[in-house]
Write a protein that holds these residues in place. Structure first.
Motif, PDB file in Angstrom:
ATOM      1  N   PRO A  11      32.931 -33.262  -4.178  1.00 24.07           N
ATOM      2  CA  PRO A  11      33.613 -33.082  -3.113  1.00 24.07           C
ATOM      3  C   PRO A  11      34.417 -31.883  -2.999  1.00 24.07           C
ATOM      4  N   TYR A 253      35.580 -35.985   5.538  1.00 19.46           N
ATOM      5  CA  TYR A 253      34.431 -35.381   4.646  1.00 19.46           C
ATOM      6  C   TYR A 253      33.436 -35.359   5.663  1.00 19.46           C
ATOM      7  N   THR A 270      31.653 -33.452   1.053  1.00 15.39           N
ATOM      8  CA  THR A 270      31.069 -34.091  -0.042  1.00 15.39           C
ATOM      9  C   THR A 270      29.655 -33.974  -0.277  1.00 15.39           C
ATOM     10  N   VAL A 281      33.426 -39.790  -3.486  1.00 14.01           N
ATOM     11  CA  VAL A 281      34.842 -39.595  -3.075  1.00 14.01           C
ATOM     12  C   VAL A 281      35.656 -40.830  -3.196  1.00 14.01           C
TER      13      VAL A 281
END
Length: 298
Positions: A11, A253, A270, A281
């Motif tokens: 990530p 994300y 990610t 994550v």
């Protein structure tokens, strides 16, 4: 490596330590779910670990309540989901039950249909109700809803337009020839003053909700009821209908397979949905939380 060639083996996130979130909000298709509609064992374990650590998990999706069986086995704790792009909050314990509905008023929906028919020749519609879906004869059929009623959007919407009929959750608009983003731009120009218009499909399929209704606004309402601030939320998504939610959440994300607008809106990135990007994550959040815990002397 992601579909666009970007390296997404880990990530990418803002500088500084992970926040200690109180809620994780995740889209489903293209995000939590793999392309075969499954939830991987790694993701199942990550969701359970988050709930065990006291972090609520909200599924936030464009799907209707009746299509939530893909995650029904992975409901923990609260068991709530935000469906239909924010038009409904649904309790997933047992048969899906509507907890909150933010409808598209029928008179507004009629105005949207009229505006879009005039602006975009060749458009066809479906109407998503709390009880199911109906669609026009030329609209692509819903194979998951084989008993759906077929009729023109105007016919359905004018019936009991004074409010006695089932609430309309959203309109779906399809075009056989336009590019998806071009279709979205045209529709927002023609009818954006009436309603919220977005998309989550790779095809030219738009989703139209009541004014101000979105994943973000309904998530904000749910969080406010729980005393959870945006800074305490981590969100995940991949398509334009996730953009507002990712911008609202304190940490967000974009998936490795995300639309460019989503990448621009998110604070981090990610791996792709088929590479368990959400789980990657969550695992890191929990690892950093564990590392920050004071150790008990032996």
């Amino acid at each position: 490596m992601g579909e666009d060639g970007a390296v997404t083996s880990a990530p990418q996130r803002p500088e500084g330590p992970f926040p200690m979130p109180r809620l994780i909000a995740t889209d489903l298709d293209g995000t939590l779910l793999r392309d075969d509609q499954s939830v991987s064992p790694r993701t199942v374990a990550a969701l359970a670990a988050a709930e065990e650590a006291g972090i609520e998990v909200f599924f936030v999706t464009g799907r209707p309540a009746r299509w939530m069986g893909v995650v029904s086995d992975h409901v923990h704790g609260h068991g709530l989901a935000i469906c239909a792009n924010g038009a409904a909050v649904v309790d997933l314990h047992g048969e899906p039950e509507f907890v909150r509905v933010r409808p598209l008023e029928r008179t507004v929906a009629i105005s949207v249909v009229e505006a879009l028919r005039a602006a975009v020749p060749g458009i066809t519609f479906a109407v998503e109700l709390t009880t199911g879906i109906t669609y026009e004869p030329d609209y692509p059929p819903f194979f998951q809803d084989p008993g759906a009623h077929v009729a023109t959007a105007e016919k359905l919407l004018y019936e009991d337009a004074e409010g006695s009929a089932e609430p309309v959750l959203k309109l779906l608009a399809h075009h056989a020839e336009l590019a998806p983003d071009e279709f979205l731009t045209l529709a927002r120009s023609a009818a954006g003053d009436y309603a919220s218009i977005t998309r989550s499909s790779p095809t030219a399929l738009l989703e139209i909700s009541g004014p101000g209704v979105s994943k973000a606004s309904t998530l904000a309402l749910c969080c406010a009821e729980r005393g959870i601030s945006p800074a305490e939320v981590v969100a995940f998504g991949d398509m334009p209908n996730d953009v507002e939610m990712l911008g609202w959440a304190g940490t967000s994300y974009a998936m490795g397979n995300a639309h460019p607008d989503v990448i621009a809106a998110a604070s981090g990135r990610t791996t792709a949905n088929n590479e368990d990007g959400v789980a990657v994550v969550i695992e890191r959040i929990l690892a950093e939380r564990a590392a920050a815990q004071p150790r008990t002397p032996l």
